[in-house]
Design a protein around this motif. Structure first.
Motif, mmCIF file in Angstrom:
data_model
loop_
_atom_site.group_PDB
_atom_site.id
_atom_site.type_symbol
_atom_site.label_atom_id
_atom_site.label_comp_id
_atom_site.label_asym_id
_atom_site.label_seq_id
_atom_site.Cartn_x
_atom_site.Cartn_y
_atom_site.Cartn_z
ATOM 1 N N ARG A 1 -14.238 94.124 -9.246
ATOM 2 C CA ARG A 1 -15.780 94.307 -9.517
ATOM 3 C C ARG A 1 -16.701 94.024 -8.183
ATOM 4 N N ASN A 2 -15.926 94.249 -7.065
ATOM 5 C CA ASN A 2 -16.646 93.939 -5.907
ATOM 6 C C ASN A 2 -17.179 92.661 -5.363
ATOM 7 N N ALA A 3 -16.577 91.429 -5.904
ATOM 8 C CA ALA A 3 -17.220 90.165 -5.456
ATOM 9 C C ALA A 3 -16.504 90.202 -4.082
ATOM 10 N N ASN A 4 -17.171 89.085 -3.457
ATOM 11 C CA ASN A 4 -16.790 88.824 -1.941
ATOM 12 C C ASN A 4 -15.399 88.382 -1.959
ATOM 13 N N PRO A 5 -14.717 89.156 -1.156
ATOM 14 C CA PRO A 5 -13.216 88.571 -1.305
ATOM 15 C C PRO A 5 -12.736 87.353 -0.522
ATOM 16 N N LYS A 6 -13.541 86.818 0.427
ATOM 17 C CA LYS A 6 -13.393 85.629 1.118
ATOM 18 C C LYS A 6 -13.689 84.506 -0.040
ATOM 19 N N MET A 7 -14.788 84.532 -0.524
ATOM 20 C CA MET A 7 -15.451 83.500 -1.627
ATOM 21 C C MET A 7 -14.296 83.513 -2.676
ATOM 22 N N VAL A 8 -13.800 84.833 -3.405
ATOM 23 C CA VAL A 8 -12.809 84.726 -4.457
ATOM 24 C C VAL A 8 -11.644 83.878 -4.068
ATOM 25 N N PHE A 9 -11.060 84.219 -2.891
ATOM 26 C CA PHE A 9 -9.730 83.762 -2.343
ATOM 27 C C PHE A 9 -9.854 82.101 -2.127
ATOM 28 N N VAL A 10 -10.883 81.743 -1.330
ATOM 29 C CA VAL A 10 -10.859 80.435 -1.236
ATOM 30 C C VAL A 10 -11.110 79.578 -2.777
ATOM 31 N N ASP A 11 -12.008 80.212 -3.661
ATOM 32 C CA ASP A 11 -12.350 79.696 -4.845
ATOM 33 C C ASP A 11 -10.783 79.503 -5.612
ATOM 34 N N VAL B 1 -8.566 78.618 4.549
ATOM 35 C CA VAL B 1 -9.890 79.376 4.709
ATOM 36 C C VAL B 1 -9.347 80.448 6.045
ATOM 37 N N GLU B 2 -8.449 80.134 6.873
ATOM 38 C CA GLU B 2 -8.044 80.978 7.530
ATOM 39 C C GLU B 2 -7.278 82.216 7.005
ATOM 40 N N MET B 3 -6.534 82.015 5.890
ATOM 41 C CA MET B 3 -5.889 83.000 5.213
ATOM 42 C C MET B 3 -6.986 84.000 4.404
ATOM 43 N N SER B 4 -8.011 83.273 4.219
ATOM 44 C CA SER B 4 -9.134 83.867 3.446
ATOM 45 C C SER B 4 -9.684 85.192 4.284
ATOM 46 N N GLU B 5 -9.526 84.966 5.742
ATOM 47 C CA GLU B 5 -9.860 85.941 6.527
ATOM 48 C C GLU B 5 -8.924 87.058 6.586
ATOM 49 N N GLU B 6 -7.740 86.913 6.772
ATOM 50 C CA GLU B 6 -6.624 87.804 6.474
ATOM 51 C C GLU B 6 -6.727 88.509 5.062
ATOM 52 N N PHE B 7 -7.116 87.910 4.122
ATOM 53 C CA PHE B 7 -7.138 88.461 2.915
ATOM 54 C C PHE B 7 -8.337 89.603 2.863
ATOM 55 N N GLN B 8 -9.466 89.284 3.391
ATOM 56 C CA GLN B 8 -10.451 90.098 3.407
ATOM 57 C C GLN B 8 -10.303 91.368 4.088
ATOM 58 N N GLU C 1 -8.316 97.721 -2.332
ATOM 59 C CA GLU C 1 -7.110 98.180 -2.760
ATOM 60 C C GLU C 1 -5.743 97.481 -2.642
ATOM 61 N N ASN C 2 -5.642 97.058 -1.312
ATOM 62 C CA ASN C 2 -4.688 95.922 -0.945
ATOM 63 C C ASN C 2 -4.862 94.681 -1.652
ATOM 64 N N GLN C 3 -6.098 94.229 -1.701
ATOM 65 C CA GLN C 3 -6.258 92.819 -2.491
ATOM 66 C C GLN C 3 -5.996 92.899 -3.709
ATOM 67 N N LYS C 4 -6.389 94.201 -4.516
ATOM 68 C CA LYS C 4 -5.943 94.221 -5.756
ATOM 69 C C LYS C 4 -4.436 94.288 -6.203
ATOM 70 N N ASN C 5 -3.804 95.131 -5.107
ATOM 71 C CA ASN C 5 -2.362 95.225 -5.358
ATOM 72 C C ASN C 5 -1.594 93.787 -5.032
ATOM 73 N N PHE C 6 -2.121 93.222 -4.015
ATOM 74 C CA PHE C 6 -1.690 91.536 -3.771
ATOM 75 C C PHE C 6 -1.593 90.804 -5.140
#
Length: 374
Positions: free
Chosen positions: A352-362, A275-282, A287-292
């Motif tokens: 497609r612009n989903a919430n990055p925190k939710m995507v990462f946790v899921d 959950v803490e990492m999801s904050e960092e991911f956001q 662009e960085n999220q997609k590249n990662f």
């Protein structure tokens, strides 16, 4: 351009050098390679070598009058045809010759750029570039003249697959009855879009993509990147130096460290850490999220290949190699496909612009289950 300025591709360089040294220079040659490959760079270096006044065994001299002019793209016997379109500066009768100043700037900046970058460079906005039928008349006039200074008059046609049918037919006639001491160097990305009759009249040089090591060397030399960041760029670029150039400014985080921590927390079921990492991911930005996520997919692929046969991995930096060796023990035929699909889905949702925190946790929960499944 000289061969020494192109990283790697020794096999292609030797082939081109021998053709000149043995006086077997074909009048029409097709440099076929994907965007971001060395196809245009090799054509430029080859043209420079052909008209060099003091040829060396492995390269042009770089100092004679011909080389100096060729390297500045101002040699009178060195001509270009490329896709263009009407712009604010050239509102009608758009021909390659009217964009030569822009072309020189574009190529001297980097010979690995693509069509989109070229269209932006000339201010084409949303218009499509094409080698028009009017260009064919200019081409016929151009090759009717004798060479001014060099042994050959050389015409480089960049992206000939974008030729209007009339222009393609005119080129075909020239290839069938080539003017004396005139060379046509076609630099293409899609041979299937060329007339088969044109392709059949050219000597084809297949130009491979750059290897990861070559991409690393390029970005380290040109952008002064450290080893870790250069390795991340190389993995994502997939042999495309145009993509690598863009990634040097897009990548702002240490993907490898983030990825290894993510996988360890998933495997250990440390959900508070995830959950803490999801904050960092956001905070990475889209662009960085997609590249990662693309980087993660690429590394997963290497882990799977290593599990099958370690020799399938040509190159990995030491830290990544150590991780791949250890991680390959928990990637099996039972979970490999599911893990790759989960990362693909995460990338799809972020795109497609989903919430990055939710995507990462899921995704983390799903990956944790797959890793334990083994």
């Amino acid at each position: 351009m000289q061969f020494s300025q192109i990283i790697g591709h020794q096999e292609a360089k030797q082939l081109l050098l021998k053709s000149v040294q043995q006086n077997h220079v074909a009048h029409a040659q097709l440099f076929l390679g994907q965007e971001g490959s060395a196809n245009l760079a090799l054509a430029l270096a080859y043209a420079t070598y052909i008209n060099c006044e003091d040829k060396q065994p492995d390269d042009s001299c770089g100092t004679c009058g011909s080389c100096v002019k060729m390297n500045k793209l101002v040699h009178p016997d060195f001509n270009f045809v490329m896709p263009v379109t009407a712009t604010k500066q050239v509102s009608k009768d758009a021909l390659s010759c009217k964009f030569m100043n822009e072309w020189r700037e574009f190529i001297l900046a980097s010979p690995y750029q693509g069509l989109n970058e070229w269209m932006q460079h000339i201010g084409a906005e949303n218009k499509q570039g094409i080698i028009s039928k009017d260009e064919s008349r200019q081409l016929v006039k151009l090759v009717s003249l004798k060479a001014f200074e060099g042994n050959y008059k050389i015409v480089v046609i960049w992206l000939p697959e974008l030729m209007h049918p009339s222009a393609a037919n005119a080129l075909l006639k020239l290839l069938e009855e080539p003017p004396a001491q005139t060379l046509f160097l076609l630099v293409a990305q899609s041979a299937e879009k060329l007339l088969a009759t044109i392709t059949s009249r050219t000597q084809i040089l297949q130009v491979r993509n750059f290897t990861e090591q070559e991409v690393m060397q390029y970005v380290q030399q040109k952008y002064n990147l450290d080893n870790d960041r250069a390795a991340q760029v190389a993995q994502l670029a997939e042999g495309n130096l145009n993509a690598a150039a863009k990634l040097t400014s897009e990548i702002s985080s240490d993907y490898f460290t983030f990825f290894t921590a993510w996988m360890r927390h998933c495997y250990s079921y440390k959900f508070n850490n995830l959950v803490e990492m999801s904050e960092e991911f956001q905070k990475l930005g889209r662009e960085n999220q997609k590249n990662f996520l693309l980087y993660a997919l690429n590394l997963f692929r290497k882990v799977m290949l290593y599990g099958v046969d370690a020799s399938l991995i040509a190159f990995l930096p030491p830290a990544e190699l150590d991780f791949v060796q250890k991680f390959s023990k928990v990637i099996t035929g039972n979970n490999a496909g599911e893990l790759a699909e989960e990362l693909n889905q995460a990338h799809y949702h972020i795109e497609r612009n989903a919430n990055p925190k939710m995507v990462f946790v899921d995704s983390s929960l799903q990956i944790a289950g797959y890793l334990r499944k083994g």
